[in-house]
Scaffold this motif. Sequence first.
Motif, short mmCIF file in Angstrom:
data_model
loop_
_atom_site.label_atom_id
_atom_site.label_comp_id
_atom_site.label_asym_id
_atom_site.label_seq_id
_atom_site.Cartn_x
_atom_site.Cartn_y
_atom_site.Cartn_z
N GLN A 147 -15.43 -52.79 -4.81
CA GLN A 147 -16.18 -52.19 -5.92
C GLN A 147 -17.60 -51.84 -5.46
O GLN A 147 -18.12 -50.75 -5.78
N ASN A 160 -17.61 -48.74 -3.37
CA ASN A 160 -17.52 -47.53 -4.20
C ASN A 160 -18.87 -47.20 -4.86
O ASN A 160 -19.26 -46.04 -4.96
N ILE A 161 -19.54 -48.24 -5.33
CA ILE A 161 -20.85 -48.04 -5.97
C ILE A 161 -21.82 -47.39 -4.99
O ILE A 161 -22.51 -46.41 -5.31
N HIS A 170 -20.92 -43.83 -4.05
CA HIS A 170 -21.32 -42.94 -5.13
C HIS A 170 -22.82 -42.64 -5.07
O HIS A 170 -23.27 -41.57 -5.50
N LYS A 171 -23.58 -43.57 -4.54
CA LYS A 171 -25.03 -43.37 -4.37
C LYS A 171 -25.36 -42.57 -3.11
O LYS A 171 -26.53 -42.33 -2.82
N ASN A 193 -23.03 -60.33 -8.03
CA ASN A 193 -22.25 -59.67 -9.07
C ASN A 193 -22.51 -60.38 -10.40
O ASN A 193 -21.66 -61.10 -10.93
N PHE A 231 -19.78 -55.50 -11.31
CA PHE A 231 -19.32 -54.40 -10.47
C PHE A 231 -18.17 -53.62 -11.10
O PHE A 231 -18.09 -52.40 -10.96
N TYR A 286 -18.43 -50.40 -13.03
CA TYR A 286 -18.61 -49.13 -12.32
C TYR A 286 -17.26 -48.60 -11.83
O TYR A 286 -16.95 -47.43 -11.98
N TYR A 322 -29.06 -51.52 -13.86
CA TYR A 322 -29.31 -50.13 -13.47
C TYR A 322 -30.53 -50.04 -12.56
O TYR A 322 -30.50 -49.43 -11.49
N LEU A 330 -29.94 -51.75 -9.14
CA LEU A 330 -29.17 -50.91 -8.22
C LEU A 330 -30.05 -49.85 -7.58
O LEU A 330 -29.95 -49.60 -6.37
#
Length: 457
Positions: free
Chosen positions: A33, A36-37, A40-41, A211, A238, A241, A440, A443
């Motif tokens: 997870q 993937n986060i 995506h960034k 997490n 996590f 998302y 948010y 991150l």
Amino acid sequence: MDNHGQNIQQHSKRCRLVLFPLPFQGHINPMIQLANILHHKGFDITIILVKYNCPNLSQYPHFTIRIIPDGLTESEVSTIEVALIPKLNARCVGPFHDSLAQLLSDDPIACIITDAIWYFTQEVADNLKIPRIVLRTSSVSSFLAYAALPLLQDKGYLSMKDSEMDEPVVEFPPLKVKDIPRFGTDDPEAAHQFLAEVVEGTKKASGLIFNTFKELEEPELAKLGEQFLKPTFAIGPFHKYFSASSSSLWTQDRTSISWLDKQAPKSVIYVSFGSIAEMDEEKLNEVAWGLTNSQQPFLWVFRSGLVQGSKCLEILPKEFWEATSKRGYIVKWAPQQDVLSHPAIGGFLTHSGWNSTLESICEGVPMICSYFFGDQMVNSRYVNDIWRVGIKLEKGLERFDIEIAVRKLMIGKEGENIRRNILSLKEKLNLSLKPDGSSYQSLDNLVDFISSFGPPV
């Protein structure tokens, strides 16, 4: 380049990260997870896996995958998973170092992110001059309990008698002596030494990822900052998302959802003890008769290996099947996030693993907490005493206590109060993930922190 690639920030898209998950379900899921986060960034992601429990990552063509040997024999692979952790740490040093060195010779690496339990990776990172960030897949509160074990041992808590298990741990409220993490091992000294290595390796890391979310563990995050003096990023949960279903080591039985569709709202107690917990036949019968006597509908995950020495459902008594055939449903593995979000679910009888605890909070499902080892003791205490979103089975898995707890949670006044508490916590969680929310912002801070590790490729 696709539209997503065109829209990501220029400063992060050229950075390459290497992630190294521990090969157990409760550790693989959050690391995938996180991958993937971060992808995506805009980060390029390489994942190093060992052969043991290697998940099928064919659904992740956007990751580069490297598989290294783990040095385990066939007989070792068939043993209890927790016992493999020290062996894996000893035998993966060379293969991990060589794989990382090869990757480094091809292109620069901004940093590695490894499970905290891979403590040997700090020395490898130092040797190759790569920053290491630690992902701890447990709660902050349980990690602090691990770090406090030497103190608690010096104070004599670990040698207390059975009659003293309900005594408070004065230095670590709200824990009782029975809540101090234990691992069901024949060599507790070796377990404590191993945990000391994990804590020391974490202290040497460049940063920590948890997490969790600030509103759930704010005092514990503050205490962690005082003790570890490292940048810490609470960016969870996590799974809000990205789902964990694609990294599952077991085939998920979707008939559990079809069965739930036929049940009344908030009527079903979901029962799952996670991916590695084991119980004996006596405890299994206690669970079975506790559910039977509660008179409530239930969905029970009975995975292979749950009962020591048995893999089949026939071990359950015939009287149990006769009494519950019309209101119980049993599967080998369930799509847990989908189950917990189903309107028919009214409660969760859980082993108090951290992923399960977070998923239950996310869906506003109150818990009945048992535990088996490790961080589960601490998690269940916090669920009961601090967050007040569940009922802890203080005597463990006993049929009368299970029956009473299920009825309290599902139809009692106490259950209504617990449900209000967890729905309030769910709302705070959802706010933390929105712009200006704590997770948010954390991150965003993590992205900036990783991007600061050197010039982009």
